[in-house]
Design a protein around this motif. Structure first.
Motif, PDB file in Angstrom:
ATOM      1  N   GLN A  47       0.805  -1.220   0.000  1.00  0.00           N
ATOM      2  CA  GLN A  47       0.000   0.000   0.000  1.00  0.00           C
ATOM      3  C   GLN A  47       0.839   1.272   0.000  1.00  0.00           C
ATOM      4  OE1 GLN A  47      -3.403   0.401  -0.199  1.00  0.00           O
ATOM      5  NE2 GLN A  47      -2.973   2.596  -0.234  1.00  0.00           N
ATOM      6  N   GLU A  48       1.980   1.249   0.685  1.00  0.00           N
ATOM      7  CA  GLU A  48       2.778   2.461   0.837  1.00  0.00           C
ATOM      8  C   GLU A  48       3.402   2.948  -0.474  1.00  0.00           C
ATOM      9  OE1 GLU A  48       3.028   4.435   3.389  1.00  0.00           O
ATOM     10  OE2 GLU A  48       1.821   3.217   4.729  1.00  0.00           O
ATOM     11  N   HIS A  49       3.475   2.105  -1.491  1.00  0.00           N
ATOM     12  CA  HIS A  49       3.989   2.592  -2.786  1.00  0.00           C
ATOM     13  C   HIS A  49       3.138   2.147  -3.977  1.00  0.00           C
ATOM     14  CE1 HIS A  49       6.253  -1.329  -2.486  1.00  0.00           C
ATOM     15  NE2 HIS A  49       5.949  -1.385  -3.767  1.00  0.00           N
ATOM     16  N   THR A 112       9.939   6.025  -0.664  1.00  0.00           N
ATOM     17  CA  THR A 112       8.506   6.214  -0.421  1.00  0.00           C
ATOM     18  C   THR A 112       8.158   6.171   1.059  1.00  0.00           C
ATOM     19  OG1 THR A 112       7.968   3.856  -0.605  1.00  0.00           O
ATOM     20  CG2 THR A 112       7.953   5.158  -2.634  1.00  0.00           C
ATOM     21  N   ASP A 113       8.896   5.399   1.867  1.00  0.00           N
ATOM     22  CA  ASP A 113       8.586   5.315   3.292  1.00  0.00           C
ATOM     23  C   ASP A 113       9.732   4.650   4.050  1.00  0.00           C
ATOM     24  OD1 ASP A 113       7.289   4.660   5.894  1.00  0.00           O
ATOM     25  OD2 ASP A 113       5.483   5.294   4.848  1.00  0.00           O
ATOM     26  N   THR A 114      10.200   5.306   5.107  1.00  0.00           N
ATOM     27  CA  THR A 114      11.246   4.705   5.951  1.00  0.00           C
ATOM     28  C   THR A 114      10.776   4.533   7.391  1.00  0.00           C
ATOM     29  OG1 THR A 114      12.261   6.806   6.606  1.00  0.00           O
ATOM     30  CG2 THR A 114      13.030   5.822   4.543  1.00  0.00           C
ATOM     31  N   TYR A 115       9.491   4.786   7.643  1.00  0.00           N
ATOM     32  CA  TYR A 115       8.960   4.663   9.015  1.00  0.00           C
ATOM     33  C   TYR A 115       9.212   3.269   9.580  1.00  0.00           C
ATOM     34  CZ  TYR A 115       5.594   4.459  12.855  1.00  0.00           C
ATOM     35  OH  TYR A 115       4.999   4.291  14.082  1.00  0.00           O
ATOM     36  N   PHE A 161       7.411  12.240   3.044  1.00  0.00           N
ATOM     37  CA  PHE A 161       7.066  12.280   4.463  1.00  0.00           C
ATOM     38  C   PHE A 161       7.743  11.191   5.299  1.00  0.00           C
ATOM     39  CE2 PHE A 161       4.172  10.442   7.670  1.00  0.00           C
ATOM     40  CZ  PHE A 161       4.164  11.482   8.589  1.00  0.00           C
ATOM     41  N   ASN A 162       8.373  11.624   6.373  1.00  0.00           N
ATOM     42  CA  ASN A 162       8.991  10.771   7.373  1.00  0.00           C
ATOM     43  C   ASN A 162      10.274  10.082   6.903  1.00  0.00           C
ATOM     44  OD1 ASN A 162       8.130  10.040  10.256  1.00  0.00           O
ATOM     45  ND2 ASN A 162       8.903   8.106   9.489  1.00  0.00           N
ATOM     46  N   THR A 163      10.853  10.533   5.794  1.00  0.00           N
ATOM     47  CA  THR A 163      12.123   9.958   5.364  1.00  0.00           C
ATOM     48  C   THR A 163      13.178  10.102   6.455  1.00  0.00           C
ATOM     49  OG1 THR A 163      11.727  10.318   3.003  1.00  0.00           O
ATOM     50  CG2 THR A 163      14.015  10.143   3.688  1.00  0.00           C
ATOM     51  N   ILE A 164      13.167  11.243   7.156  1.00  0.00           N
ATOM     52  CA  ILE A 164      14.182  11.481   8.190  1.00  0.00           C
ATOM     53  C   ILE A 164      13.564  11.612   9.577  1.00  0.00           C
ATOM     54  CG2 ILE A 164      15.948  12.443   6.694  1.00  0.00           C
ATOM     55  CD1 ILE A 164      14.905  15.224   7.320  1.00  0.00           C
ATOM     56  N   GLY A 165      12.311  11.205   9.710  1.00  0.00           N
ATOM     57  CA  GLY A 165      11.677  11.178  11.029  1.00  0.00           C
ATOM     58  C   GLY A 165      11.992   9.881  11.752  1.00  0.00           C
ATOM     59  N   SER A 166      11.317   9.644  12.886  1.00  0.00           N
ATOM     60  CA  SER A 166      11.513   8.415  13.655  1.00  0.00           C
ATOM     61  C   SER A 166      11.256   7.202  12.775  1.00  0.00           C
ATOM     62  CB  SER A 166      10.550   8.417  14.845  1.00  0.00           C
ATOM     63  OG  SER A 166      10.668   7.234  15.583  1.00  0.00           O
ATOM     64  N   PRO A 167      12.102   6.159  12.839  1.00  0.00           N
ATOM     65  CA  PRO A 167      13.200   5.917  13.782  1.00  0.00           C
ATOM     66  C   PRO A 167      14.598   6.228  13.236  1.00  0.00           C
ATOM     67  CG  PRO A 167      12.631   3.867  12.692  1.00  0.00           C
ATOM     68  CD  PRO A 167      11.776   4.937  12.070  1.00  0.00           C
ATOM     69  N   THR A 168      14.698   7.140  12.272  1.00  0.00           N
ATOM     70  CA  THR A 168      16.009   7.508  11.726  1.00  0.00           C
ATOM     71  C   THR A 168      16.895   8.120  12.812  1.00  0.00           C
ATOM     72  OG1 THR A 168      15.176   7.851   9.477  1.00  0.00           O
ATOM     73  CG2 THR A 168      17.194   9.022  10.077  1.00  0.00           C
ATOM     74  N   CYS A 331       2.393   9.033  -1.394  1.00  0.00           N
ATOM     75  CA  CYS A 331       2.409   7.796  -2.185  1.00  0.00           C
ATOM     76  C   CYS A 331       1.416   6.745  -1.669  1.00  0.00           C
ATOM     77  CB  CYS A 331       3.826   7.216  -2.189  1.00  0.00           C
ATOM     78  SG  CYS A 331       4.134   6.040  -3.514  1.00  0.00           S
ATOM     79  N   ASP A 332       0.827   7.000  -0.511  1.00  0.00           N
ATOM     80  CA  ASP A 332      -0.082   6.045   0.125  1.00  0.00           C
ATOM     81  C   ASP A 332      -1.527   6.431  -0.181  1.00  0.00           C
ATOM     82  OD1 ASP A 332      -1.483   4.307   1.692  1.00  0.00           O
ATOM     83  OD2 ASP A 332      -0.647   4.957   3.604  1.00  0.00           O
ATOM     84  N   ASN A 333      -2.075   5.830  -1.239  1.00  0.00           N
ATOM     85  CA  ASN A 333      -3.460   6.106  -1.634  1.00  0.00           C
ATOM     86  C   ASN A 333      -4.152   4.802  -2.024  1.00  0.00           C
ATOM     87  OD1 ASN A 333      -3.326   9.203  -1.781  1.00  0.00           O
ATOM     88  ND2 ASN A 333      -1.652   8.592  -3.128  1.00  0.00           N
TER      89      ASN A 333
END
Length: 381
Positions: A47-49, A112-115, A161-168, A331-333
């Motif tokens: 789903q995320e990509h 697309t997502d690193t969360y 979104f969140n590429t460099i947020g938690s848990p980076t 990218c999450d739609n």
């Protein structure tokens, strides 16, 4: 005679999808090597990509001269298998030589997502009260090596979104910020249709607890509004009427952005986004988030150092390299990959979303994400 006309009309209508599919079949493939990184894949629907996969399939981009992209395995990251089993196929397993080769082979890279994936999401038998530890996620050193190599080779780089947020890790975040001349403020936010705990059972408990810890007072909100969440667990709430003249954040696009990327002048965006600050000498905002505050709302944002307007789509467009940062979870739609097999279906997009429903993520895909990313990829091709 009337029945014959009716049969003719029905026949024409039924033949349209077949014609669209046949046109897609004969439409030529274009080799375009895109390295996709997704560390938050909980099932094989990816789903995320999936929105990215839809565009790649619709436009007939192929990873080789013949093989098209498949959402469930053409990416680097977390791969779900049978119940409670998974495999990790991220860039962390690559040597420096392999990363360099990938940067040569790839035309572009898209984070697309690193969360990541956490224990409470993955192990279904665990209780929600257990410690929610990360299984896999965050921007790694190997990810940064590839990004640096792609930049040096003047390639297209997209992250969101969140590429460099938690848990980076902080050191990796700082490297990314320096590399691409932008800074995350530490704040993320999203709209809630109701902040009333008696009516909205989906309000996160941690959100309420952290608000009460931040302000040393009880949660008493009853209307809709926007929740800003800081990495240090601080929470700021802007409530409709109390702080906002329009409760749902909007994305406003410049005239240049509208023309270049076929974007609407304004669109509501009620989902998660992060608040970033760019180096305007190097990057420019194609689109900006706008929070419609009254005086009380302005004061609340100012008190916590949160800007009222900030980039939604950040771009560096120069001969040295091309870089985009999407501040929302773009990218999450919820789109069906099946519809991408019908050439021309974009002209019938109104059939797939509710134009009057701001909470419909499909509307965002068809009116904002799809036209924008299509143009970005075409330019790079």
């Amino acid at each position: 005679m009337k029945y014959k006309k009716l049969i003719l009309v029905v026949g024409i209508l039924l033949s349209i999808p077949l014609i669209m599919f046949l046109v897609w079949i004969v439409y030529p493939k274009t080799k375009f090597v895109l390295a996709i990184v997704d560390k938050t894949v909980l099932d094989k629907d990816a789903q995320e990509h999936v929105s990215l996969s839809w565009i790649l399939n619709y436009e007939k981009y192929a990873k080789t001269s013949e093989k098209r992209y498949q959402a469930d395995h053409d990416y680097y990251g977390f791969f779900p298998e049978d119940k409670n089993h998974y495999s990790l196929k991220g860039l962390e397993r690559f040597s420096e030589q392999q990363l360099d080769q990938l940067s040569i082979d790839a035309d572009a890279v898209y984070f697309t997502d690193t969360y990541g994936v956490y224990t409470n999401e993955w192990y279904t038998e665990r209780k929600k009260a257990d410690q929610n530890a990360v299984i896999y996620g965050g921007l790694s050193k190997q990810d940064l090596v590839l990004l640096n190599l792609m930049k040096k080779k003047h390639k297209l780089i997209i992250s969101e979104f969140n590429t460099i947020g938690s848990p980076t890790k902080l050191e990796n975040r700082l490297q990314f910020e320096k590399l691409f001349a932008m800074r995350w403020t530490g704040w993320t936010a999203r709209y809630f249709s109701s902040l009333d705990t008696s009516k909205n059972s989906e309000l996160p408990r941690w959100l309420i607890k952290n608000y009460e810890n931040t302000h040393q007072k009880k949660w008493k909100f009853k209307r809709s509004g926007i929740a800003f969440v800081n990495e240090a667990a601080a929470v700021v709430i802007l409530e409709d009427t109390t702080h906002l003249t329009q409760p749902i954040p909007s994305i406003e696009t410049s005239i240049t952005g509208q023309s270049k990327y076929n974007l609407p002048a304004s669109i509501k965006y009620p989902f998660w986004f992060d608040v970033i600050v760019p180096d305007t000498l190097i990057n420019h905002a194609v689109s900006k988030f706008k929070i419609a505050t009254n005086l009380a709302g302005q004061e609340e944002l100012k008190r916590f150092g949160i800007p009222q307007n900030f980039p939604a789509v950040l771009e560096h467009d120069a001969p040295d390299y091309r870089f985009f940062y999407f501040s929302g979870d773009f990218c999450d739609n919820p789109v069906s990959i099946k519809s991408s097999y019908f050439k021309g279906i974009r002209f019938l997009d109104f059939l797939f979303y509710n134009r009057s429903d701001a909470m419909d993520r499909s509307a965002f895909f068809w009116t904002f994400y799809r036209p924008m990313l299509t143009e970005i990829l075409k330019e790079s091709k």
